[in-house]
Design a protein around this motif. Structure first.
Motif, PDB file in Angstrom:
ATOM      1  N   UNK A  85      61.955  46.791  15.715  1.00  0.00           N
ATOM      2  CA  UNK A  85      62.674  46.073  16.774  1.00  0.00           C
ATOM      3  C   UNK A  85      64.182  46.251  16.628  1.00  0.00           C
ATOM      4  N   UNK A  86      64.639  46.472  15.408  1.00  0.00           N
ATOM      5  CA  UNK A  86      66.047  46.760  15.147  1.00  0.00           C
ATOM      6  C   UNK A  86      66.106  47.909  14.146  1.00  0.00           C
ATOM      7  N   UNK A  87      67.274  48.466  13.938  1.00  0.00           N
ATOM      8  CA  UNK A  87      67.441  49.532  12.963  1.00  0.00           C
ATOM      9  C   UNK A  87      66.773  50.823  13.403  1.00  0.00           C
ATOM     10  N   UNK A  88      66.336  51.611  12.437  1.00  0.00           N
ATOM     11  CA  UNK A  88      65.703  52.904  12.713  1.00  0.00           C
ATOM     12  C   UNK A  88      64.274  52.705  13.200  1.00  0.00           C
ATOM     13  N   UNK A  89      64.003  53.155  14.418  1.00  0.00           N
ATOM     14  CA  UNK A  89      62.672  52.967  15.012  1.00  0.00           C
ATOM     15  C   UNK A  89      61.614  53.818  14.321  1.00  0.00           C
ATOM     16  N   UNK A  90      62.020  54.934  13.723  1.00  0.00           N
ATOM     17  CA  UNK A  90      61.056  55.847  13.103  1.00  0.00           C
ATOM     18  C   UNK A  90      60.624  55.379  11.711  1.00  0.00           C
ATOM     19  N   UNK A  91      61.460  54.603  11.061  1.00  0.00           N
ATOM     20  CA  UNK A  91      61.173  54.227   9.686  1.00  0.00           C
ATOM     21  C   UNK A  91      59.864  53.458   9.548  1.00  0.00           C
ATOM     22  N   UNK A  92      59.609  52.526  10.453  1.00  0.00           N
ATOM     23  CA  UNK A  92      58.426  51.688  10.364  1.00  0.00           C
ATOM     24  C   UNK A  92      57.122  52.446  10.498  1.00  0.00           C
ATOM     25  N   UNK A  93      57.167  53.612  11.146  1.00  0.00           N
ATOM     26  CA  UNK A  93      55.932  54.378  11.368  1.00  0.00           C
ATOM     27  C   UNK A  93      55.337  54.912  10.068  1.00  0.00           C
ATOM     28  N   UNK A  94      56.176  55.075   9.057  1.00  0.00           N
ATOM     29  CA  UNK A  94      55.703  55.614   7.788  1.00  0.00           C
ATOM     30  C   UNK A  94      55.220  54.535   6.821  1.00  0.00           C
ATOM     31  N   UNK A  95      55.313  53.273   7.215  1.00  0.00           N
ATOM     32  CA  UNK A  95      54.978  52.187   6.302  1.00  0.00           C
ATOM     33  C   UNK A  95      53.535  51.714   6.418  1.00  0.00           C
ATOM     34  N   UNK A  96      52.887  52.052   7.513  1.00  0.00           N
ATOM     35  CA  UNK A  96      51.524  51.563   7.719  1.00  0.00           C
ATOM     36  C   UNK A  96      51.533  50.094   8.119  1.00  0.00           C
ATOM     37  N   UNK A  97      50.348  49.578   8.460  1.00  0.00           N
ATOM     38  CA  UNK A  97      50.274  48.170   8.893  1.00  0.00           C
ATOM     39  C   UNK A  97      50.687  47.218   7.769  1.00  0.00           C
ATOM     40  N   UNK A  98      50.323  47.550   6.537  1.00  0.00           N
ATOM     41  CA  UNK A  98      50.662  46.663   5.414  1.00  0.00           C
ATOM     42  C   UNK A  98      52.162  46.509   5.262  1.00  0.00           C
ATOM     43  N   UNK A  99      52.892  47.610   5.286  1.00  0.00           N
ATOM     44  CA  UNK A  99      54.331  47.566   5.106  1.00  0.00           C
ATOM     45  C   UNK A  99      55.088  47.121   6.345  1.00  0.00           C
ATOM     46  N   UNK A 100      54.514  47.397   7.528  1.00  0.00           N
ATOM     47  CA  UNK A 100      55.234  47.058   8.762  1.00  0.00           C
ATOM     48  C   UNK A 100      55.228  45.566   9.036  1.00  0.00           C
ATOM     49  N   UNK A 101      54.048  44.925   8.982  1.00  0.00           N
ATOM     50  CA  UNK A 101      54.026  43.526   9.387  1.00  0.00           C
ATOM     51  C   UNK A 101      53.182  42.600   8.509  1.00  0.00           C
TER      52      UNK A 101
END
Length: 484
Positions: free
Chosen positions: A441-457
């Motif tokens: 939602x903020x910052x680098x939009x691509x970064x969250x895609x590499x974290x998976x569901x566990x790391x993202x939310x």
């Protein structure tokens, strides 16, 4: 000694004479080291002592005296204990920390573990802890147990990986600015107490000029001893009041004295209801460790040269050693609340020095200060204290935060973490912004895609929810009454 018997450090290092500059030599020392985790690390074989190690050791000793005195004093004020009790307990705590953990753990058995210092952000919560029926030993044991579990299961390093540069940089900026403002206010309050408010202005202006010049000649690493000396000399010369009051001596070393019903803390041993009362505060204290530890490691990453990952502090190992130090100190009768030692690791990173050598010197200085008594008076004298913290911790935090937020979209995350930290506190700002940042939602939009569901939310969401419930329960949300 044959080649097979030499350590990796002895095989890889080169003498100072082979380098054109001191900086190149110190960088090479960092790159040559290969610390052994939870195994003996010996001087000469695994690391060397350099003049630069004295700077973080001095800063750490000053910071230790001040921070432990603040924690113990906060408890003592609520429990009706005397200033003499505070001094004795601080001296006792310094000996415990120096001998059992600073020298043995960080100096010899695990140089990847930062020194176990004091949990400054928890000081404002001490009155709430006492009012809720808390007991210092119960609080210390709960914090130690929870921190040990987090370290063992690698929770600290997981949270570090989930914290972006924007979030970490924003935290450093917020903590740096708040710290600078607080110390300037404290220094003016001290000077105005004896009608010499101009003294604080002179000391701060002289400190600014000194720090700028040290930046210019690239000798910022000596800012703490030089700044503390400058502040003391100027204050003495201009007539500021000062006297030595803490005489040499050995504090009471019997744990049963400290946890007696009529002696020491005058509380006796904790009972079950004491552990229930401190549980939410213990959870919050350990949650506060993660952003603190992330910032300390980030400071090393910004100041160390490439190929020095081996000597950087390990977040999980630091949590384990801080937890062990917390449990031991609480059982023995100390009132300190442990965390990563910021007044050591920040100047050590600036000076381009690894953890172990400075740790040994820090331990020795803490022992000397505790036994002599008089250095404790000088270290807590307001001009010395404030200037040491300003040039050794808070201004460097600002600089590091600016470096971490100057690329890409990190400024978005930094702005939100500062905004939300100002609303509640840094642990709320960190947990909320980490969730928003990882969701994209903020910052680098691509970064969250590499974290998976566990790391993202999942992990950030659970962390934010748990912390919000605890903070709402003990009344940390502005304008919202406590839920229990």
């Amino acid at each position: 000694m044959s080649g097979q018997q030499k350590s990796d450090y002895q095989l890889n290092r080169k003498p100072r004479s082979e380098f054109a500059t001191r900086t190149e030599y110190l960088d090479h020392e960092l790159q040559s080291m290969s610390p052994r985790r939870w195994k003996p690390n010996l001087p000469i074989r695994d690391y060397r002592f350099e003049f630069e190690d004295f700077v973080p050791a001095m800063a750490a000793t000053i910071g230790k005296i001040v921070m432990v005195a603040a924690i113990v004093g906060a408890f003592a004020g609520q429990l009706g204990l005397s200033d003499a009790f505070v001094i004795e307990n601080v001296r006792y705590e310094m000996l415990i920390a120096a001998v059992l953990f600073v020298i043995l753990v960080s100096g010899f058995f695990n140089p990847k573990s930062n020194l176990a210092g004091t949990h400054g952000p928890l000081i404002p919560l001490v009155p709430l802890i006492v009012a809720a029926g808390g007991h210092p030993m119960a609080l210390g044991l709960m914090i130690g147990l929870l921190g040990f579990l987090l370290g063992i299961f690698k929770g600290g390093s997981l949270l570090a990986r989930l914290t972006s540069n924007g979030v970490a940089g924003g935290l450093l900026l917020y903590l740096g600015f708040i710290g600078i403002s607080s110390q300037i206010k404290s220094l003016f309050g001290w000077a105005e107490s004896f009608d010499m408010g101009y003294l604080a202005f002179v000391v701060i202006m002289a400190t600014i000029i000194m720090y700028a010049y040290l930046e210019h000649i690239q000798m910022r690493w000596i800012a703490i001893p030089l700044g503390a000396t400058l502040a003391a000399v100027l204050s003495f010369a201009m007539g500021a009041p000062f006297e030595f009051t803490t005489a040499p001596g050995i504090p009471q070393m019997n744990p049963m004295y400290w946890w007696g019903a009529e002696t020491g803390w005058q509380l006796g041993l904790p009972e079950f209801h004491h552990f229930v009362a401190v549980a939410p505060f213990a959870v919050l204290a350990v949650a506060m460790w993660s952003p603190d530890f992330v910032g300390h490691r980030a400071f090393q990453q910004l100041n160390y040269p490439p190929r020095t990952e081996k000597v950087m502090m390990d977040i999980d190992d630091t949590m384990i050693s801080a937890s062990a130090r917390q449990i031991t100190g609480s059982l023995l009768g100390g009132g300190n609340i442990a965390s990563s030692w910021g007044t050591y690791i920040v100047p050590a990173a600036i000076a381009r020095r690894p953890i172990p050598a400075g740790a040994v010197l820090t331990g020795l200085l803490c022992i000397v200060a505790a036994l002599l008594g008089y250095p404790m008076d000088l270290a807590v004298w307001q001009p010395v204290l404030s200037v040491a913290l300003l040039v050794g911790v808070y201004v460097p935090l600002l600089e590091a935060g600016m470096q971490m937020t100057r690329e890409g979209k990190t400024t978005q995350s930094a702005a939100i973490v500062i905004f939300s930290s100002a609303l509640v506190n840094p642990v709320f700002g960190w947990s909320l912004t980490m969730l928003l940042d990882n969701l994209g939602l903020i910052g680098c939009k691509e970064r969250g895609k590499d974290l998976g569901h566990t790391g993202r939310w999942i992990v950030p969401g659970i962390m934010l929810l748990v912390l919000c419930v605890i903070m709402a329960g003990i009344g940390m949300f502005p304008g919202v009454p406590p839920l229990w």
